[in-house]
Design an enzyme around this catalytic site. Structure first.
Site, PDB file in Angstrom:
ATOM      1  N   ARG A  69      23.754  29.309  54.389  1.00 48.63           N
ATOM      2  CA  ARG A  69      24.418  29.363  53.292  1.00 48.63           C
ATOM      3  C   ARG A  69      23.526  29.003  52.123  1.00 48.63           C
ATOM      4  O   ARG A  69      23.414  29.505  50.868  1.00 48.63           O
ATOM      5  CB  ARG A  69      25.491  28.138  53.217  1.00 48.63           C
ATOM      6  CG  ARG A  69      26.137  28.160  51.909  1.00 48.63           C
ATOM      7  CD  ARG A  69      27.471  27.473  51.756  1.00 48.63           C
ATOM      8  NE  ARG A  69      27.556  26.162  52.600  1.00 48.63           N
ATOM      9  CZ  ARG A  69      26.826  24.929  52.277  1.00 48.63           C
ATOM     10  NH1 ARG A  69      26.307  25.075  51.039  1.00 48.63           N
ATOM     11  NH2 ARG A  69      26.975  23.961  53.022  1.00 48.63           N
ATOM     12  N   TYR A 122      39.226  44.480  34.666  1.00 48.11           N
ATOM     13  CA  TYR A 122      39.722  44.477  36.073  1.00 48.11           C
ATOM     14  C   TYR A 122      40.884  43.445  36.177  1.00 48.11           C
ATOM     15  O   TYR A 122      40.433  42.270  35.782  1.00 48.11           O
ATOM     16  CB  TYR A 122      38.582  44.264  36.906  1.00 48.11           C
ATOM     17  CG  TYR A 122      38.852  44.318  38.490  1.00 48.11           C
ATOM     18  CD1 TYR A 122      38.895  45.293  38.936  1.00 48.11           C
ATOM     19  CD2 TYR A 122      38.768  43.000  39.036  1.00 48.11           C
ATOM     20  CE1 TYR A 122      39.158  45.370  40.374  1.00 48.11           C
ATOM     21  CE2 TYR A 122      39.088  42.963  40.319  1.00 48.11           C
ATOM     22  CZ  TYR A 122      39.388  44.319  41.088  1.00 48.11           C
ATOM     23  OH  TYR A 122      39.470  44.110  42.269  1.00 48.11           O
ATOM     24  N   ASP A 195      30.451  42.707  33.127  1.00 49.52           N
ATOM     25  CA  ASP A 195      30.540  43.435  34.622  1.00 49.52           C
ATOM     26  C   ASP A 195      30.432  44.948  34.250  1.00 49.52           C
ATOM     27  O   ASP A 195      31.156  45.570  33.770  1.00 49.52           O
ATOM     28  CB  ASP A 195      32.058  43.062  34.725  1.00 49.52           C
ATOM     29  CG  ASP A 195      32.692  43.705  35.962  1.00 49.52           C
ATOM     30  OD1 ASP A 195      32.010  44.533  36.864  1.00 49.52           O
ATOM     31  OD2 ASP A 195      33.781  43.358  36.482  1.00 49.52           O
ATOM     32  N   LYS A 220      32.089  48.473  45.539  1.00 52.56           N
ATOM     33  CA  LYS A 220      32.341  49.726  45.003  1.00 52.56           C
ATOM     34  C   LYS A 220      31.102  50.680  45.180  1.00 52.56           C
ATOM     35  O   LYS A 220      30.527  50.702  46.158  1.00 52.56           O
ATOM     36  CB  LYS A 220      32.553  49.533  43.373  1.00 52.56           C
ATOM     37  CG  LYS A 220      33.805  48.373  43.284  1.00 52.56           C
ATOM     38  CD  LYS A 220      35.199  48.786  44.009  1.00 52.56           C
ATOM     39  CE  LYS A 220      35.860  47.525  44.073  1.00 52.56           C
ATOM     40  NZ  LYS A 220      36.146  46.567  42.572  1.00 52.56           N
TER      41      LYS A 220
HETATM   42  C1  LIG Z   1      36.446  45.514  42.199  1.00 53.38           C
HETATM   43  C2  LIG Z   1      36.118  45.040  41.031  1.00 53.38           C
HETATM   44  C3  LIG Z   1      35.922  43.579  40.909  1.00 53.38           C
HETATM   45  C4  LIG Z   1      35.982  42.668  42.069  1.00 53.38           C
HETATM   46  O1  LIG Z   1      35.213  42.639  43.148  1.00 53.38           O
HETATM   47  P1  LIG Z   1      35.673  42.396  44.659  1.00 53.38           P
HETATM   48  O2  LIG Z   1      34.457  42.832  45.303  1.00 53.38           O
HETATM   49  O3  LIG Z   1      36.951  43.125  45.101  1.00 53.38           O
HETATM   50  O4  LIG Z   1      35.804  41.158  44.603  1.00 53.38           O
HETATM   51  C5  LIG Z   1      35.536  43.070  39.770  1.00 53.38           C
HETATM   52  N1  LIG Z   1      35.324  44.009  38.523  1.00 53.38           N
HETATM   53  C6  LIG Z   1      35.576  45.193  38.783  1.00 53.38           C
HETATM   54  C7  LIG Z   1      35.491  46.304  37.476  1.00 53.38           C
HETATM   55  C8  LIG Z   1      36.068  45.826  39.880  1.00 53.38           C
HETATM   56  O5  LIG Z   1      36.098  46.990  39.968  1.00 53.38           O
END
Ligand SMILES: *Cc1c(COP(=O)(O)O)cnc(C)c1O
Length: 408
Positions: A69, A122, A195, A220
């Protein structure tokens, strides 16, 4: 940074060329046994060489692997690659994108602090700010994406300016440099957190525009194959160390070595995958914009998009995501029309998520944004007949034909 005088496909090729070597080689060195591909180190604990070395490691006088961890060689190799691609001093990989976002927020804010965040973001991030953080005494003001709205909402307690760009699902573009300028000008010097999931490090470099931290869902475009859940926070070594201490050591949001290995494998082809997916998105956007059954297309590559000029200044590419609104049908039920089109697609897949090798399509009003109050959804620009498309790596002509057929 996107030059209108140069063909977009040529600019995508140049961007891919700039990143491709880092994608393949950054953070990698042959292991002790000469294996070119870094091993997946599946070990919870690591043996000490001696009692003295253990003591030194615990005093922080010597870098050592101690416990999974706290750090793992496979995860650390991925973090080096991610930091290189992001142009960051350091990166911290996390168990998911939400772990990265929650960890970065909790590393920068405490009870009594105030956040400014966008109305359109999101959906799970929206719930974090709307429902979860207030329980910890962290209050958020939601604004439209422009810098003047951020400036108006800031108070002496503002510790964080949160940005998502391009935003979900209408690809709104936010001026990172302008918001970073607000933060620098405020005596409390709030952190700027971006983000950048929709852009990926291929299309955008938020740190170069003055952001303090950038987060991505590696689930993603970074992982890119739809087979792993993960996240990353990148920025200065000092800030990333605080995030790591909070999200990884404290809250346990650690990425597994197997997931890290999968993401690193995905990243080796990242630049050429993004080049292709971004080219397809721009081509599909142009095609759909002239389609009689489509009322409106949201993609920053289009002159009609409100964020077009800003995107051209701020981004290396317009991204692999677009969304479009169906023209009103005879019955007027746009939700039903949206579902009908989805069910007629044969090449594109009806699934949440994005940045996959497969083209993925969702209908936000009935899925990802269905938990939002209808009024909030409307303010976020999510029309009932809106479909979001994440372009994958199928043939562009096959995808165009698929949408033509589904739109009837
Ligand atoms: C998918 C996504 C998240 C969250 O990510 P996870 O890997 O599902 O926890 C946050 N912000 C955006 C813009 C996303 O597309």
């Amino acid at each position: 940074m996107i030059d209108p005088a140069v063909a977009y496909t040529e600019q995508l090729r140049r961007r891919a060329d700039a990143l491709a070597t880092l994608c393949v080689h950054a953070g990698e060195a042959p292991g002790a046994d000469g294996a070119l591909d870094p091993p997946i180190v599946m070990s919870s604990a690591f043996a000490f060489e001696s009692a003295e070395q253990a003591a030194r490691a615990f005093r922080g006088e010597e870098d050592a692997w101690i416990y999974g961890r706290w750090g793992n060689p496979t995860v650390a190799a991925l973090e080096s690659k991610l930091a290189a691609l992001e142009g960051a001093e350091a990166a911290c990989a996390t168990a998911s994108g939400m772990a990265a976002i929650a960890g970065a927020v909790l590393a920068t804010c405490e009870a009594g602090d105030h956040v400014v965040a966008p109305r359109s973001m999101y959906a799970e991030s929206a719930r974090l700010f709307r429902e979860r953080l207030p329980k910890l005494g962290i209050r958020t003001t939601f604004v439209d994406g422009d810098a003047s709205a951020y400036a108006e909402a800031m108070t002496p307690r503002t510790r964080l300016l949160y940005v998502e760009t391009p935003s979900n699902p209408t690809l709104g573009v936010v001026d990172i440099g302008a918001i970073a300028g607000l933060a620098r000008g405020a005596p409390e010097r709030p952190a700027v957190l971006v983000d950048g999931t929709f852009a990926t490090p291929f299309a955008q470099a938020p740190l170069a525009h003055g952001a303090d931290l950038v987060v991505h869902s590696m689930t993603k475009g970074i992982g890119g194959h739809g087979d792993v859940i993960g996240g990353v926070v990148a920025g200065s070594a000092a800030l990333v160390a605080t995030v790591r201490d909070t999200v990884i050591k404290g809250f346990g949001g650690v990425l597994s070595p197997l997931s890290a290995w999968l993401v690193a494998r995905g990243l080796r082809t990242f630049a050429i995958r993004q080049e292709r997916a971004c080219a397809t998105a721009a081509a599909l956007a142009v095609h759909l914009e002239s389609h009689p059954r489509v009322a409106r297309v949201h993609h920053p590559s289009l002159g009609s998009h409100p964020g077009h000029a800003l995107a051209a200044r701020q981004m290396f590419a317009y991204g692999a995501l677009l969304s479009f609104e169906l023209a009103a049908g005879p019955g007027g039920d746009d939700v039903a029309r949206g579902r009908e089109v989805l069910e007629s697609l044969r090449v594109a897949t009806h699934a949440v998520s994005l940045g996959d090798v497969r083209t993925l399509v969702v209908h936000p009003a009935s899925t990802t944004h269905s938990t939002m109050p209808a009024e909030t959804r409307r303010l976020a620009g999510v029309a009932d007949g809106l479909l979001r498309v994440s372009c994958g790596l199928e043939g562009t002509a096959d995808l165009v034909a698929d949408f033509d057929r589904a739109l009837g």
